[in-house]
Write a protein that holds these residues in place. Structure first.
Motif, PDB file in Angstrom:
ATOM      1  N   ASP A 264      39.295 -10.754  -7.103  1.00 54.23           N
ATOM      2  CA  ASP A 264      38.960 -11.867  -7.706  1.00 54.23           C
ATOM      3  C   ASP A 264      38.689 -12.923  -6.604  1.00 54.23           C
ATOM      4  O   ASP A 264      39.655 -13.607  -5.923  1.00 54.23           O
ATOM      5  CB  ASP A 264      40.308 -12.421  -8.645  1.00 54.23           C
ATOM      6  N   ASN A 265      37.284 -13.266  -6.626  1.00 53.12           N
ATOM      7  CA  ASN A 265      36.702 -14.008  -5.545  1.00 53.12           C
ATOM      8  C   ASN A 265      37.280 -15.575  -5.567  1.00 53.12           C
ATOM      9  O   ASN A 265      37.413 -16.364  -4.669  1.00 53.12           O
ATOM     10  CB  ASN A 265      35.360 -14.219  -5.432  1.00 53.12           C
TER      11      ASN A 265
ATOM     12  N   GLY B 272      37.321  -6.580 -11.022  1.00 51.69           N
ATOM     13  CA  GLY B 272      36.710  -7.366  -9.825  1.00 51.69           C
ATOM     14  C   GLY B 272      35.554  -8.133 -10.105  1.00 51.69           C
ATOM     15  O   GLY B 272      34.926  -8.318 -11.068  1.00 51.69           O
ATOM     16  N   SER B 273      35.261  -9.008  -9.079  1.00 54.77           N
ATOM     17  CA  SER B 273      34.128 -10.050  -9.089  1.00 54.77           C
ATOM     18  C   SER B 273      33.413  -9.669  -7.801  1.00 54.77           C
ATOM     19  O   SER B 273      33.661  -8.952  -6.912  1.00 54.77           O
ATOM     20  CB  SER B 273      34.697 -11.367  -9.070  1.00 54.77           C
ATOM     21  N   LYS B 274      32.396 -10.766  -7.629  1.00 63.03           N
ATOM     22  CA  LYS B 274      31.365 -10.247  -6.636  1.00 63.03           C
ATOM     23  C   LYS B 274      31.844 -11.201  -5.489  1.00 63.03           C
ATOM     24  O   LYS B 274      32.401 -12.423  -5.467  1.00 63.03           O
ATOM     25  CB  LYS B 274      30.202 -10.785  -7.138  1.00 63.03           C
TER      26      LYS B 274
ATOM     27  N   VAL C  70      35.025  -2.683  -3.424  1.00 62.23           N
ATOM     28  CA  VAL C  70      34.308  -1.556  -3.849  1.00 62.23           C
ATOM     29  C   VAL C  70      34.457  -1.888  -5.431  1.00 62.23           C
ATOM     30  O   VAL C  70      33.247  -1.473  -5.963  1.00 62.23           O
ATOM     31  CB  VAL C  70      35.173  -0.308  -3.639  1.00 62.23           C
ATOM     32  N   TYR C  71      35.206  -2.409  -6.071  1.00 65.42           N
ATOM     33  CA  TYR C  71      35.208  -2.676  -7.339  1.00 65.42           C
ATOM     34  C   TYR C  71      35.005  -4.203  -7.423  1.00 65.42           C
ATOM     35  O   TYR C  71      35.856  -5.057  -7.367  1.00 65.42           O
ATOM     36  CB  TYR C  71      36.453  -2.139  -8.068  1.00 65.42           C
TER      37      TYR C  71
ATOM     38  N   LYS D 269      37.077 -13.356 -14.627  1.00 58.81           N
ATOM     39  CA  LYS D 269      36.543 -14.247 -15.801  1.00 58.81           C
ATOM     40  C   LYS D 269      37.436 -14.587 -17.116  1.00 58.81           C
ATOM     41  O   LYS D 269      37.664 -13.271 -17.693  1.00 58.81           O
ATOM     42  CB  LYS D 269      35.139 -13.769 -15.990  1.00 58.81           C
ATOM     43  N   HIS D 270      37.847 -15.500 -17.291  1.00 60.98           N
ATOM     44  CA  HIS D 270      38.809 -15.716 -18.577  1.00 60.98           C
ATOM     45  C   HIS D 270      37.980 -15.243 -19.818  1.00 60.98           C
ATOM     46  O   HIS D 270      36.965 -15.601 -20.077  1.00 60.98           O
ATOM     47  CB  HIS D 270      39.065 -17.400 -18.477  1.00 60.98           C
ATOM     48  N   ILE D 271      38.639 -14.640 -20.837  1.00 58.18           N
ATOM     49  CA  ILE D 271      38.019 -14.499 -21.992  1.00 58.18           C
ATOM     50  C   ILE D 271      37.312 -15.519 -22.569  1.00 58.18           C
ATOM     51  O   ILE D 271      36.190 -15.455 -23.222  1.00 58.18           O
ATOM     52  CB  ILE D 271      39.096 -13.616 -22.765  1.00 58.18           C
ATOM     53  N   LEU D 272      37.860 -16.694 -22.571  1.00 56.19           N
ATOM     54  CA  LEU D 272      36.837 -17.819 -23.240  1.00 56.19           C
ATOM     55  C   LEU D 272      35.772 -17.941 -22.553  1.00 56.19           C
ATOM     56  O   LEU D 272      34.919 -18.288 -23.323  1.00 56.19           O
ATOM     57  CB  LEU D 272      38.147 -19.066 -23.249  1.00 56.19           C
ATOM     58  N   GLN D 273      35.687 -18.086 -21.285  1.00 51.30           N
ATOM     59  CA  GLN D 273      34.431 -18.058 -20.611  1.00 51.30           C
ATOM     60  C   GLN D 273      33.708 -17.162 -20.871  1.00 51.30           C
ATOM     61  O   GLN D 273      32.297 -17.366 -21.178  1.00 51.30           O
ATOM     62  CB  GLN D 273      34.621 -18.201 -19.025  1.00 51.30           C
ATOM     63  N   GLU D 274      34.080 -15.807 -21.001  1.00 53.55           N
ATOM     64  CA  GLU D 274      33.169 -14.856 -21.494  1.00 53.55           C
ATOM     65  C   GLU D 274      32.543 -14.882 -22.870  1.00 53.55           C
ATOM     66  O   GLU D 274      31.595 -14.620 -23.222  1.00 53.55           O
ATOM     67  CB  GLU D 274      34.092 -13.327 -21.322  1.00 53.55           C
ATOM     68  N   ILE D 275      33.230 -15.505 -23.831  1.00 56.79           N
ATOM     69  CA  ILE D 275      33.177 -15.677 -25.095  1.00 56.79           C
ATOM     70  C   ILE D 275      31.946 -16.768 -24.937  1.00 56.79           C
ATOM     71  O   ILE D 275      30.928 -16.540 -25.632  1.00 56.79           O
ATOM     72  CB  ILE D 275      34.072 -16.155 -25.915  1.00 56.79           C
ATOM     73  N   LYS D 276      32.001 -17.681 -24.209  1.00 55.12           N
ATOM     74  CA  LYS D 276      31.073 -18.818 -24.299  1.00 55.12           C
ATOM     75  C   LYS D 276      29.779 -18.332 -23.799  1.00 55.12           C
ATOM     76  O   LYS D 276      28.821 -18.798 -24.350  1.00 55.12           O
ATOM     77  CB  LYS D 276      31.632 -19.976 -23.437  1.00 55.12           C
ATOM     78  N   GLU D 277      29.798 -17.424 -22.857  1.00 53.61           N
ATOM     79  CA  GLU D 277      28.480 -16.807 -22.409  1.00 53.61           C
ATOM     80  C   GLU D 277      27.786 -16.084 -23.241  1.00 53.61           C
ATOM     81  O   GLU D 277      26.656 -16.058 -23.350  1.00 53.61           O
ATOM     82  CB  GLU D 277      28.760 -16.073 -20.789  1.00 53.61           C
ATOM     83  N   TYR D 278      28.723 -15.171 -24.002  1.00 52.43           N
ATOM     84  CA  TYR D 278      27.943 -14.439 -24.904  1.00 52.43           C
ATOM     85  C   TYR D 278      27.227 -15.464 -26.370  1.00 52.43           C
ATOM     86  O   TYR D 278      26.389 -15.219 -26.832  1.00 52.43           O
ATOM     87  CB  TYR D 278      29.153 -13.520 -25.738  1.00 52.43           C
ATOM     88  N   VAL D 279      28.063 -16.498 -26.565  1.00 53.41           N
ATOM     89  CA  VAL D 279      27.674 -17.452 -27.630  1.00 53.41           C
ATOM     90  C   VAL D 279      26.312 -18.106 -26.900  1.00 53.41           C
ATOM     91  O   VAL D 279      25.434 -18.320 -27.697  1.00 53.41           O
ATOM     92  CB  VAL D 279      28.831 -18.383 -27.989  1.00 53.41           C
ATOM     93  N   ASP D 280      26.262 -18.378 -25.741  1.00 53.18           N
ATOM     94  CA  ASP D 280      24.984 -19.015 -25.288  1.00 53.18           C
ATOM     95  C   ASP D 280      23.922 -18.116 -25.252  1.00 53.18           C
ATOM     96  O   ASP D 280      22.726 -18.439 -25.710  1.00 53.18           O
ATOM     97  CB  ASP D 280      25.300 -19.256 -23.623  1.00 53.18           C
ATOM     98  N   GLN D 281      23.989 -16.875 -24.988  1.00 54.66           N
ATOM     99  CA  GLN D 281      23.002 -15.733 -25.319  1.00 54.66           C
ATOM    100  C   GLN D 281      22.763 -15.756 -26.590  1.00 54.66           C
ATOM    101  O   GLN D 281      21.436 -15.700 -27.128  1.00 54.66           O
ATOM    102  CB  GLN D 281      23.622 -14.383 -24.917  1.00 54.66           C
ATOM    103  N   LEU D 282      23.602 -15.817 -27.724  1.00 59.06           N
ATOM    104  CA  LEU D 282      23.227 -15.611 -29.170  1.00 59.06           C
ATOM    105  C   LEU D 282      22.322 -16.960 -29.682  1.00 59.06           C
ATOM    106  O   LEU D 282      21.445 -16.688 -30.144  1.00 59.06           O
ATOM    107  CB  LEU D 282      24.588 -15.624 -29.899  1.00 59.06           C
ATOM    108  N   MET D 283      22.695 -18.138 -29.019  1.00 58.64           N
ATOM    109  CA  MET D 283      21.981 -19.242 -29.464  1.00 58.64           C
ATOM    110  C   MET D 283      20.534 -19.271 -28.904  1.00 58.64           C
ATOM    111  O   MET D 283      19.643 -19.591 -29.434  1.00 58.64           O
ATOM    112  CB  MET D 283      22.806 -20.503 -28.853  1.00 58.64           C
TER     113      MET D 283
END
Lengths: 567, 567
Positions: A307-308, A377-379, A363-364, B276-290
């Motif tokens: 986790d970066n 993992g993250s970048k 790696v991951y 990446k917190h699940i809430l951030q991931e949800i927000k990113e998907y919602v942004d895509q949907l919008m």
């Protein structure tokens, strides 16, 4: 946060110039706290804000035994004890932590990118197993070319023999190693000889014997589970006193022991959902300390989260930690060198993954991990090469094998050299594990010396069960047996034998090359190109600066290979 | 992450135009999965990557019952079921989630800063307790002046009566409310009438009855503890399937039900240490949907951590959530209005804290909390006013009282008006709880209708014990009794009585003022100055824009006060 004082300890015992001492302890749920000193005398402490208790007294002198009695019960050792002369169950010994005639006024901690790290375990590095005995080896280490020694944890653990991860007094320097004064002496001498000192510290759990912290306050929480039971309380009720305790610990090592860097053990097991993660808060205090003293100090973590966020700068939304261990580089390297893909090696597929580790450190870094059963993992984009510590072996990778075999017992002379090169030619910070430089043959086994018979049996049983799946006729060595410890000591005499001398020469040459070649001594990750010839098991590492480029060919096959290199 | 498809559901049943259906289910540890359809017929699914199973069939038609049989066992309902006509223990009803004749093509979700929210519980808002019955009240709500209704959770819960937080099928619209078609109809009519629809969703735990998720896969982890036992698995092995499940849920409500905003329940109980917190991931998907649909949607959270990371933009290191509930504003307001400082009110000291809430949103923004026994919270610098939802009561604050008293049963007519004003004059988003606008007198009690007798008894006992410390002769009403539910319904007839009609007029005038006054309709937190006269219990709120300023004097004493205002 309860403010830690960067100039002096705000817990434990502080002596002033007139022989008086200020005594401070955190016991937020106690109704009374008394200082217990010699001849059965007790002195009441005064309740302060936020669960602290204080006393100013001249009844306590350096060298005296003392403890704290909570609510009239038996005296316990000080959680912030600096010296446990009688072991974990004894009372504490009052110690003036500021007192030492330092001679390292001109010392300058090298740039992190110049670190070449040598990890050692005080108890088994020398026959005597003390800090003093390490001093006698420093010239050897200087000649080897390393720039920093890394001491496995020295915090007081139960008994005389332990890797150090069972420590229960994070501030106390282990008595059998020589105690706090001997550690300061070692650091001072290291600095005179141009060596930095990294100390391994454990902030994610406490050992299973001699842990009195729970009697003082809510140091632990059941909100989270760790491999060692309840987690240390970094974000539950009363957590500020616990957070301050570990911040104080960091500050003490840097300020009072002149330690140059900390290696923080397994920070993935530190569970902290606070708005400000404890690692970030530690970093902010260290920044303050550095500003005040003009010295520099580094924070290095062991973290298996890829986790970066941990190692990104605070301004960039990270915790600001300087560097982390890169176990994945190790795993990929070991599998490439022939290690069977079992246990934690199962996720590593050989030279392709090693290539990935050279270019991306993790790696991951977002791909699916079959072993973790998740995308992981993250970048590492934007992170510098010196933020990753790499190695071909370390205490864990050796000692967590049932028979504690070093790489020397597992792969050929040539492969040992190749693995050393793989580490040293990388754009990351290299770490050696004591003895690898001359191909030490003794194992580094898991050893303890607990005094609680039930615990001893539980550890033995755990160790046997851990390895019962292995297809081997051998038995797991008894962790409690003194022979297991003795057998883990380095055999310095080996250096005089041709085979071992040759390996040592190779390491010296390699380290010298790393330190002097303009391309190699840089940790610039940008100017690295790595390609792989999988069928031939050859990795082609190209590194350059503005003036020159360097082509490193790493042949992991067991034969000569002819490859064509594109220019 | 396993990629969720923003254009259509990637789990459950999807019908195509030719009557065929694609069936997808996540069961990563199953050895076989079969679709069970009518007449006892079973159809095997094919194993896909990452634990998914799929089938394309024309044996399943909209309206058919179906389930999944894992490893040859009895058929279970679909975790992604949209309709549980027979309740939580019945099989699922195949539903074409895309099918509905929408008439809201011209609908535009208002700016978040224009939201005036009306929270309602479908079962008790009307006599019928259905979505259809809500429609008949929409003209009333439009006339009241609110801009958004917020539905308490509608996901299938056990039985007919429940607040909604015991849901076990996050995708299924409760059968007794009218099921998915009736919800779509309600949303469509709301949009025609200019009302936005917020849906309350629960991603932090599952209810105690009818939860079959654990039989499908590792939806839960024991790594963390929550008030409801093990946490939902957002970061342990196999978590990607679980993360995708909730991301799919968000996308379905927005895309297929035209929901305008989600209110995510108690996200502090979502434990996720992933990079990446699940809430951030949800927000990113919602942004895509919008971006794909051109519609806008908001994410609002309930979160008691006072951690600005949740609502800071992603680019600034946050999770990008649009807004959060501000319980602290409520607590400070209630204590200022006379509420005893017990239970969760103990940390709130009255008008000084209310002043703090007006200026900083978080009362605890880094200061020490006596109740939490720690320094608590972070700063709200740079966050906008519309990122905080405020209220003088809500379902929790009413219903978590033993007798479920609304404010109307606790404070005077004048104080009710003052509290309404305190909310509506704030630079935050106001939320009303159904019925407060006409001073409804019925309580809003805690009610359930579990079918498991042991569970019923456990809930009754828990409720009794929760309140046994209260100095009262009353008994906690039986949550399982139908009378408890019936007694929580609004009495619409009250509106015709002068007292209630007066309150309603007051609310209408207040809302109109908020919506039309240029200073009040802005959520600009910069142009706010709040001072307090503590002895007189008067709070002076000054708000302005470039042209004019507004002075609001809130007198919380029980008498006339004369104060001097500096100009």
């Amino acid at each position: 946060m309860i403010r830690a004082n960067i100039y002096k300890r705000s817990i434990g015992v502080n002596f002033d110039d007139d022989g008086g001492s200020e005594v401070l302890v955190w016991a937020p749920l106690a109704r009374s706290v008394e200082l217990s000193v010699k001849n059965g005398k007790v002195l009441p402490l005064k309740k302060e804000k936020h669960g602290y208790w204080s006393l100013f007294t001249d009844e306590l002198q350096p060298g005296n035994s003392y403890g704290f009695s909570l609510d009239g019960k038996n005296a316990l050792p000080d959680p912030a004890s600096v010296f446990q002369q009688e072991g974990v169950h004894g009372l504490s010994v009052a110690t003036d932590v500021k007192k030492f005639d330092w001679t390292d006024g001109n010392w300058q901690n090298p740039n992190l990118s110049d670190y070449i790290i040598y990890e050692l375990h005080t108890g088994t590095f020398t026959t005597d197993g003390t800090f003093a005995a390490i001093e006698s080896k420093l010239d050897y280490l200087v000649e080897l070319g390393i720039s920093a020694i890394e001491l496995m944890p020295v915090a007081q653990f139960p008994g005389e023999r332990n890797w150090g991860y069972d420590g229960v007094f994070p501030f106390a320097v282990h008595n059998s190693y020589g105690g706090p004064a001997a550690l300061k002496k070692l650091v001072d001498v290291c600095h005179q000889k141009g060596l930095a000192v990294i100390l391994d510290v454990v902030y994610n759990h406490m050992g299973p014997e001699g842990n009195y912290l729970g009697q003082y306050g809510p140091y632990f929480t059941e909100k989270y589970k760790t491999p060692w039971g309840g987690a240390i309380n970094f974000d539950d009720a009363w957590c500020d006193g616990v957070r301050a305790y570990f911040i104080e610990n960091v500050l003490m090592w840097f300020r009072d022991f002149h330690i140059d860097a900390l290696r923080m053990d397994a920070v993935h097991a530190i569970k902290d959902f606070s708005p400000k993660h404890i690692l970030q808060e530690i970093k902010e205090y260290v920044d303050q300390l550095m500003q005040a003293t003009g010295r520099s100090h580094y924070l290095i973590i062991e973290c298996d989260l890829n986790d970066n966020r941990f190692i990104k700068p605070i301004a960039g939304g990270g915790f600001g930690i300087d560097a982390q261990w890169s176990d994945e580089f190790h795993h990929a390297l070991r599998v490439t060198a022939g290690q069977k893909q079992d246990g934690y090696y199962a996720d590593f597929k050989g030279i392709g993954h090693l290539t990935k580790a050279y270019s991306d450190a993790y790696v991951y870094d977002g791909r699916y991990s079959e072993e973790r059963h998740r995308f992981f993992g993250s970048k590492t984009t934007g992170l510098a090469g010196q933020q990753f510590v790499v190695f071909s072996q370390n205490h864990d990778q050796v000692g967590n094998r049932m028979l504690g075999e070093r790489t020397s017992a597992l792969v050929s002379f040539e492969m040992q050299k190749l693995m050393a090169s793989a580490v040293m030619l990388s754009p990351y910070l290299p770490l050696l594990f004591m003895g690898e430089e001359y191909s030490e043959r003794n194992p580094f086994l898991y050893f303890v010396s607990h005094t609680d018979p039930e615990l001893v049996e539980a550890v033995r049983k755990g160790r046997r069960e851990e390895f019962k799946g292995f297809m081997t006729d051998a038995e797991a060595p008894d962790p409690q047996a003194i022979e297991t410890f003795e057998h883990s000591k380095l055999q310095w005499g080996l250096i005089n034998q041709p085979f071992h001398r040759a390996m040592l020469s190779y390491y010296k040459a390699l380290i010298k090359l790393r330190k002097t070649h303009p391309v190699l001594k840089s940790c610039n990750r940008e100017n690295v190109e790595v390609t792989v010839n999988e069928p031939q098991k050859v990795l082609i590492l190209r590194r350059w600066d503005t003036d020159q480029q360097l082509l490193c060919l790493l042949n992991f096959s067991d034969q000569k290979e002819i490859i064509t290199v594109n220019q």
